[in-house]
Scaffold this motif. Structure first.
Motif, PDB file in Angstrom:
ATOM      1  N   LEU A  64       0.845  -1.188   0.000  1.00 43.04           N
ATOM      2  CA  LEU A  64       0.000   0.000   0.000  1.00 43.04           C
ATOM      3  C   LEU A  64       0.883   1.242   0.000  1.00 43.04           C
ATOM      4  CD1 LEU A  64      -2.636  -1.005   2.720  1.00 43.04           C
ATOM      5  CD2 LEU A  64      -2.921  -1.024   0.236  1.00 43.04           C
ATOM      6  N   PRO A  65       0.379   2.345  -0.504  1.00 43.64           N
ATOM      7  CA  PRO A  65       1.171   3.581  -0.456  1.00 43.64           C
ATOM      8  C   PRO A  65       1.350   4.036   1.000  1.00 43.64           C
ATOM      9  CG  PRO A  65      -1.042   4.017  -1.269  1.00 43.64           C
ATOM     10  CD  PRO A  65      -0.905   2.526  -1.169  1.00 43.64           C
ATOM     11  N   GLU A  66       2.387   4.837   1.242  1.00 40.77           N
ATOM     12  CA  GLU A  66       2.654   5.320   2.599  1.00 40.77           C
ATOM     13  C   GLU A  66       1.497   6.124   3.164  1.00 40.77           C
ATOM     14  OE1 GLU A  66       6.398   7.037   3.679  1.00 40.77           O
ATOM     15  OE2 GLU A  66       7.472   5.729   2.295  1.00 40.77           O
ATOM     16  N   SER A  67       0.670   6.669   2.311  1.00 40.48           N
ATOM     17  CA  SER A  67      -0.475   7.457   2.772  1.00 40.48           C
ATOM     18  C   SER A  67      -1.642   6.577   3.249  1.00 40.48           C
ATOM     19  CB  SER A  67      -0.956   8.383   1.660  1.00 40.48           C
ATOM     20  OG  SER A  67      -1.360   7.616   0.532  1.00 40.48           O
ATOM     21  N   ALA A  68      -1.593   5.271   2.969  1.00 44.15           N
ATOM     22  CA  ALA A  68      -2.685   4.367   3.349  1.00 44.15           C
ATOM     23  C   ALA A  68      -2.763   4.222   4.861  1.00 44.15           C
ATOM     24  CB  ALA A  68      -2.488   3.001   2.699  1.00 44.15           C
ATOM     25  N   ARG A  69      -3.997   4.215   5.361  1.00 49.75           N
ATOM     26  CA  ARG A  69      -4.231   4.091   6.800  1.00 49.75           C
ATOM     27  C   ARG A  69      -5.290   3.015   7.041  1.00 49.75           C
ATOM     28  NH1 ARG A  69      -3.317   9.743   9.526  1.00 49.75           N
ATOM     29  NH2 ARG A  69      -1.511  10.324   8.298  1.00 49.75           N
ATOM     30  N   PRO A  70      -4.883   1.745   6.987  1.00 43.92           N
ATOM     31  CA  PRO A  70      -5.842   0.652   7.196  1.00 43.92           C
ATOM     32  C   PRO A  70      -6.003   0.336   8.694  1.00 43.92           C
ATOM     33  CG  PRO A  70      -3.721  -0.225   6.524  1.00 43.92           C
ATOM     34  CD  PRO A  70      -3.587   1.273   6.531  1.00 43.92           C
ATOM     35  N   PRO A  71      -6.983   0.932   9.379  1.00 43.80           N
ATOM     36  CA  PRO A  71      -7.055   0.791  10.831  1.00 43.80           C
ATOM     37  C   PRO A  71      -7.319  -0.631  11.327  1.00 43.80           C
ATOM     38  CG  PRO A  71      -8.980   1.948  10.012  1.00 43.80           C
ATOM     39  CD  PRO A  71      -8.038   1.787   8.856  1.00 43.80           C
ATOM     40  N   VAL A  72      -8.180  -1.385  10.650  1.00 45.78           N
ATOM     41  CA  VAL A  72      -8.475  -2.746  11.119  1.00 45.78           C
ATOM     42  C   VAL A  72      -7.232  -3.618  10.997  1.00 45.78           C
ATOM     43  CG1 VAL A  72      -9.864  -4.821  10.701  1.00 45.78           C
ATOM     44  CG2 VAL A  72     -10.946  -2.552  10.665  1.00 45.78           C
ATOM     45  N   ARG A  73      -6.577  -3.577   9.846  1.00 48.81           N
ATOM     46  CA  ARG A  73      -5.357  -4.368   9.660  1.00 48.81           C
ATOM     47  C   ARG A  73      -4.259  -3.891  10.613  1.00 48.81           C
ATOM     48  NH1 ARG A  73      -5.205  -3.744   3.414  1.00 48.81           N
ATOM     49  NH2 ARG A  73      -7.040  -2.510   3.846  1.00 48.81           N
ATOM     50  N   ASN A  74      -4.238  -2.604  10.892  1.00 49.92           N
ATOM     51  CA  ASN A  74      -3.252  -2.064  11.815  1.00 49.92           C
ATOM     52  C   ASN A  74      -3.416  -2.708  13.198  1.00 49.92           C
ATOM     53  OD1 ASN A  74      -1.152  -0.065  11.374  1.00 49.92           O
ATOM     54  ND2 ASN A  74      -2.046   1.032  13.095  1.00 49.92           N
ATOM     55  N   HIS A  75      -4.649  -2.758  13.675  1.00 55.21           N
ATOM     56  CA  HIS A  75      -4.915  -3.374  14.985  1.00 55.21           C
ATOM     57  C   HIS A  75      -4.646  -4.875  14.950  1.00 55.21           C
ATOM     58  CE1 HIS A  75      -6.344  -0.100  17.468  1.00 55.21           C
ATOM     59  NE2 HIS A  75      -6.995   0.380  16.421  1.00 55.21           N
ATOM     60  N   LEU A  76      -5.033  -5.544  13.866  1.00 57.66           N
ATOM     61  CA  LEU A  76      -4.771  -6.986  13.767  1.00 57.66           C
ATOM     62  C   LEU A  76      -3.269  -7.277  13.863  1.00 57.66           C
ATOM     63  CD1 LEU A  76      -7.259  -8.072  10.949  1.00 57.66           C
ATOM     64  CD2 LEU A  76      -7.315  -8.759  13.368  1.00 57.66           C
ATOM     65  N   MET A  77      -2.468  -6.503  13.165  1.00 57.76           N
ATOM     66  CA  MET A  77      -1.024  -6.725  13.193  1.00 57.76           C
ATOM     67  C   MET A  77      -0.435  -6.348  14.543  1.00 57.76           C
ATOM     68  SD  MET A  77       1.334  -7.939  11.328  1.00 57.76           S
ATOM     69  CE  MET A  77       3.064  -7.924  10.927  1.00 57.76           C
ATOM     70  N   HIS A  78      -0.858  -5.220  15.079  1.00 57.54           N
ATOM     71  CA  HIS A  78      -0.354  -4.722  16.356  1.00 57.54           C
ATOM     72  C   HIS A  78      -0.622  -5.736  17.477  1.00 57.54           C
ATOM     73  CE1 HIS A  78       0.650  -1.601  19.296  1.00 57.54           C
ATOM     74  NE2 HIS A  78      -0.515  -1.773  19.884  1.00 57.54           N
ATOM     75  N   TRP A  79      -1.853  -6.158  17.615  1.00 60.50           N
ATOM     76  CA  TRP A  79      -2.232  -7.086  18.676  1.00 60.50           C
ATOM     77  C   TRP A  79      -1.796  -8.518  18.362  1.00 60.50           C
ATOM     78  CZ3 TRP A  79      -3.969  -5.229  23.228  1.00 60.50           C
ATOM     79  CH2 TRP A  79      -4.371  -3.895  23.256  1.00 60.50           C
TER      80      TRP A  79
END
Length: 162
Positions: A52-67
């Motif tokens: 994804l481009p650096e400007s992309a902000r996928p919040p659900v995937r962000n939380h999935l990866m983080h947790w």
């Protein structure tokens, strides 16, 4: 036995992730640093082989990866606790594992940059967050995971044979 230790370690990893998240939110309230979406872009690249481009902000995937990463690396700390790798020394080593896991995935997928290219502030924030994660994860894992029957607590005499 190790499966149960890994499961309890994953729970400890979630506790460590919660502490790290809280610490990040406190830090961001002072520094005004924006949220990072590198974890979400990393998960996207791992799952789809698409960056994804650096400007992309996928919040659900962000939380999935983080947790998810927190739980997965916490599982390792649970196995360490069962194996006798406990206390602050193990948590300090575990910080390196957490940092290495993130950096390996982020740089292998091309979604991150090597830490030596970051600002000093970003390096300090990242290391401090991962250390907080590892020490909380370690404390919880050491409390939840019993020492394996064939291990002796650090500083005690080994069982006598004979």
């Amino acid at each position: 036995m190790l499966g149960r230790a890994a499961l309890r370690g994953a729970v400890a990893g979630l506790a460590g992730t919660a502490a790290m998240t809280l610490g990040e939110k406190l830090e961001q309230s002072v520094t005004h640093r924006p949220d990072s979406y590198v974890p979400g872009r990393t998960l996207t690249a791992l799952a789809t082989r698409r960056r994804l481009p650096e400007s992309a902000r996928p919040p659900v995937r962000n939380h999935l990866m983080h947790w998810g990463t927190g739980a997965l690396v916490g599982a390792l700390r649970g196995v360490w606790a069962a194996s006798g790798l406990r206390g602050w020394h193990a948590s300090a080593w575990h910080t390196s594992v957490r940092l290495a896991t993130d950096q390996t995935l982020e740089n292998a997928t091309g979604t991150g940059a090597p830490p030596w290219t970051w600002s000093r502030r970003d390096r300090v924030v990242d290391v401090a967050g991962k250390a907080l994660y590892s020490f909380v994860t370690g404390a919880v894992a050491d409390a939840l995971v019993p020492l394996a029957a064939d291990r002796t607590p650090p500083g005690s005499a080994p069982p006598r044979r004979g």
